[in-house]
Design a protein around this motif. Structure first.
Motif, PDB file in Angstrom:
ATOM      1  N   SER A   1      -4.655   0.182   2.983  1.00 19.60           N
ATOM      2  CA  SER A   1      -3.305  -0.282   3.352  1.00 19.60           C
ATOM      3  C   SER A   1      -3.359  -1.184   4.571  1.00 19.60           C
ATOM      4  O   SER A   1      -2.603  -2.162   4.666  1.00 19.60           O
TER       5      SER A   1
ATOM      6  N   LEU B   1      -4.119  -4.616   3.492  1.00 23.92           N
ATOM      7  CA  LEU B   1      -2.932  -5.289   2.935  1.00 23.92           C
ATOM      8  C   LEU B   1      -1.983  -5.716   4.053  1.00 23.92           C
ATOM      9  O   LEU B   1      -1.392  -6.792   3.999  1.00 23.92           O
ATOM     10  N   LYS B   2      -1.851  -4.868   5.067  1.00 23.12           N
ATOM     11  CA  LYS B   2      -0.924  -5.191   6.153  1.00 23.12           C
ATOM     12  C   LYS B   2      -1.375  -6.428   6.930  1.00 23.12           C
ATOM     13  O   LYS B   2      -0.551  -7.197   7.414  1.00 23.12           O
TER      14      LYS B   2
ATOM     15  N   SER C   1       2.111  -7.574   8.609  1.00 27.96           N
ATOM     16  CA  SER C   1       2.854  -6.491   9.255  1.00 27.96           C
ATOM     17  C   SER C   1       1.949  -5.807  10.280  1.00 27.96           C
ATOM     18  O   SER C   1       2.418  -4.979  11.070  1.00 27.96           O
TER      19      SER C   1
ATOM     20  N   TYR D   1       4.391  -2.901  -5.928  1.00 28.35           N
ATOM     21  CA  TYR D   1       4.246  -1.573  -5.338  1.00 28.35           C
ATOM     22  C   TYR D   1       4.139  -0.505  -6.415  1.00 28.35           C
ATOM     23  O   TYR D   1       4.606  -0.697  -7.535  1.00 28.35           O
TER      24      TYR D   1
ATOM     25  N   ASP E   1      -0.417  -2.680  -4.679  1.00 28.54           N
ATOM     26  CA  ASP E   1      -0.840  -1.456  -4.003  1.00 28.54           C
ATOM     27  C   ASP E   1      -0.658  -0.275  -4.960  1.00 28.54           C
ATOM     28  O   ASP E   1       0.468   0.146  -5.189  1.00 28.54           O
TER      29      ASP E   1
HETATM   30  P1  ADP Z   1       3.587   1.745   3.903  1.00 30.44           P
HETATM   31  O1  ADP Z   1       2.576   2.199   2.876  1.00 30.44           O
HETATM   32  O2  ADP Z   1       3.083   1.735   5.321  1.00 30.44           O
HETATM   33  O3  ADP Z   1       4.955   2.339   3.733  1.00 30.44           O
HETATM   34  P2  ADP Z   1       4.673  -0.351   2.412  1.00 30.44           P
HETATM   35  O4  ADP Z   1       4.978   0.767   1.471  1.00 30.44           O
HETATM   36  O5  ADP Z   1       5.758  -1.157   3.011  1.00 30.44           O
HETATM   37  O6  ADP Z   1       3.760   0.200   3.603  1.00 30.44           O
HETATM   38  O7  ADP Z   1       3.750  -1.362   1.634  1.00 30.44           O
HETATM   39  C1  ADP Z   1       2.527  -0.944   1.102  1.00 30.44           C
HETATM   40  C2  ADP Z   1       1.483  -1.827   1.687  1.00 30.44           C
HETATM   41  O8  ADP Z   1       1.593  -3.146   1.173  1.00 30.44           O
HETATM   42  C3  ADP Z   1       1.656  -1.939   3.178  1.00 30.44           C
HETATM   43  O9  ADP Z   1       0.389  -1.979   3.730  1.00 30.44           O
HETATM   44  C4  ADP Z   1       2.403  -3.237   3.341  1.00 30.44           C
HETATM   45  O10 ADP Z   1       2.206  -3.838   4.583  1.00 30.44           O
HETATM   46  C5  ADP Z   1       1.766  -4.032   2.261  1.00 30.44           C
HETATM   47  N1  ADP Z   1       2.595  -5.132   1.795  1.00 30.44           N
HETATM   48  C6  ADP Z   1       3.913  -5.155   1.582  1.00 30.44           C
HETATM   49  N2  ADP Z   1       4.302  -6.347   1.142  1.00 30.44           N
HETATM   50  C7  ADP Z   1       3.182  -7.102   1.070  1.00 30.44           C
HETATM   51  C8  ADP Z   1       2.899  -8.439   0.702  1.00 30.44           C
HETATM   52  N3  ADP Z   1       3.852  -9.281   0.303  1.00 30.44           N
HETATM   53  N4  ADP Z   1       1.630  -8.861   0.760  1.00 30.44           N
HETATM   54  C9  ADP Z   1       0.665  -8.052   1.177  1.00 30.44           C
HETATM   55  N5  ADP Z   1       0.860  -6.786   1.534  1.00 30.44           N
HETATM   56  C10 ADP Z   1       2.104  -6.318   1.487  1.00 30.44           C
END
Ligand code: ADP
Ligand code: ADP
Length: 228
Positions: A44, A47-48, A53, A87, A164
Motif C-alpha cells: 500500500s 501505491l501511496k 498520498s 479498489y 489494489d
Molecule cells: P487505505 O488502504 O490507506 O485506506 P485507500 O483505501 O484510500 O488507502 O487506497 C488504497 C491504496 O491505493 C492506498 O495506498 C491509496 O493511497 C492508493 N490509491 C488510491 N488512489 C490511487 C491512485 N489513483 N493511484 C495510485 N494509488 C492510489
C-alpha cells in the motif's frame, strides 16, 4: 518508453518504521505486472507514493518522465488523473447509475457532454456492461460492480492503471475474468499494476511479478522465469 520508475526509494513513517527500503524498478508503456507480498510488506505504501498520498523519505519516483517530487499543490490532482485506480470494494456511488458513476472522472475534467456520453457508452460496451447503463450499483452482481469500477478507472485513458486487491471479494472464476480484463488493457497502451495476494491467480496470468518482503524488493520475476 518508461511510465513509472522507482529509483532507490525508501519510505520511513514518522514512527520510525521502514515501510520501503531502497526499492528500484521500472514499468514500461503497455506493461502489466503484479506486486505481491505478505501483509505489512509495503504494497500500500508503494501505491501511496504513486498516488502522492505519501512522499518518499529517500530516492525518486518518476512518472512519464516527470519527477514526482516536483509535483506539488494543484498539480497533484492533475497527476492523479493520469493514474486510474481500482479498489477491492470498488467505491461506486450507490445513488448514481452505472453511466453516472463512469462519467464522473470526465465531468471533473470538464469534458463536453456529448463527448462524455459517447466515451462512457464505448467503455461500458467494451466491458460487457452496455445493457446496464441505467442500473444502480446495488442492482448489479459483484463481478459487474467490479467491472464498473474498472470502467470508471479507464474512462479517462490513464497512463497507468493501479488496482489494489481488485479480486479480493470475488470467487475464483470471476477473479480470473477480471484479471483477463486487466491483461487486455496494455493492448491500448495503458500500463497496469495489480497488487494481489492471490498467488495461484498471479501464476496463471504469466506476467511480471514484484515480490515485496518487509519493505524490500526480494524479487522481480519476468514472465519467462515463471515456471509451472
Ligand atoms: P487505505 O488502504 O490507506 O485506506 P485507500 O483505501 O484510500 O488507502 O487506497 C488504497 C491504496 O491505493 C492506498 O495506498 C491509496 O493511497 C492508493 N490509491 C488510491 N488512489 C490511487 C491512485 N489513483 N493511484 C495510485 N494509488 C492510489
Ligand atoms: P501492505 O500494504 O503490504 O500490507 P503497508 O504499506 O500498508 O503494507 O505497510 C508497510 C508497513 O508500514 C507496515 O509495517 C505498516 O504497519 C507500516 N505503516 C503503514 N502505514 C503507516 C503509517 N501511516 N504510519 C506508520 N506506519 C505505517
Amino acid at each position: 518508453m518508461t511510465v513509472l520508475r522507482f529509483e532507490s526509494v525508501s519510505k520511513r513513517y514518522s514512527g520510525g518504521h521502514d515501510a520501503l527500503i531502497d526499492i528500484s524498478f521500472e514499468v514500461g508503456e503497455g506493461e502489466m505486472l503484479f506486486v505481491t507480498g505478505h501483509s505489512g510488506a509495503g504494497k500500500s505504501t508503494l501505491l501511496k507514493l504513486i498516488h502522492l498520498s505519501e512522499r518518499p523519505s529517500q530516492g525518486t519516483v518518476m512518472f512519464a518522465g516527470r519527477n514526482l517530487l516536483k509535483v506539488r499543490g494543484g498539480q497533484v490532482s492533475l497527476h492523479r488523473r493520469q493514474v486510474g485506480a481500482v479498489y477491492q470494494d470498488h467505491r461506486l456511488l450507490t445513488d448514481r447509475s452505472v453511466a453516472e458513476n463512469v462519467s464522473l472522472p470526465l465531468i471533473l475534467r470538464g469534458e463536453r457532454r456529448d463527448h462524455i456520453g459517447k466515451r462512457v457508452r464505448e467503455v461500458l460496451t467494451r466491458l460487457g456492461l452496455g445493457h446496464r447503463e441505467r442500473a444502480l450499483p446495488g442492482e448489479l452482481s459483484a463481478g459487474e460492480q467490479q467491472r464498473v469500477g474498472i470502467a470508471r478507472a479507464i474512462v479517462s485513458e490513464p497512463r497507468l492503471l493501479v488496482a489494489d486487491e481488485p479480486t479480493g471479494n470475488l470467487d475464483p472464476a470471476l477473479a480470473a475474468e477480471i484479471m483477463s480484463l486487466f491483461a487486455s488493457m496494455p493492448e491500448r497502451g495503458t500500463s497496469v499494476l495489480v497488487v494481489s495476494h492471490d498467488l495461484p491467480l498471479i501464476r496463471r496470468m504469466r506476467k511480471r511479478v514484484l515480490i515485496l518482503d518487509h519493505g524490500k524488493l526480494m524479487d522481480d520475476i519476468s514472465p519467462e522465469d515463471l515456471a509451472d
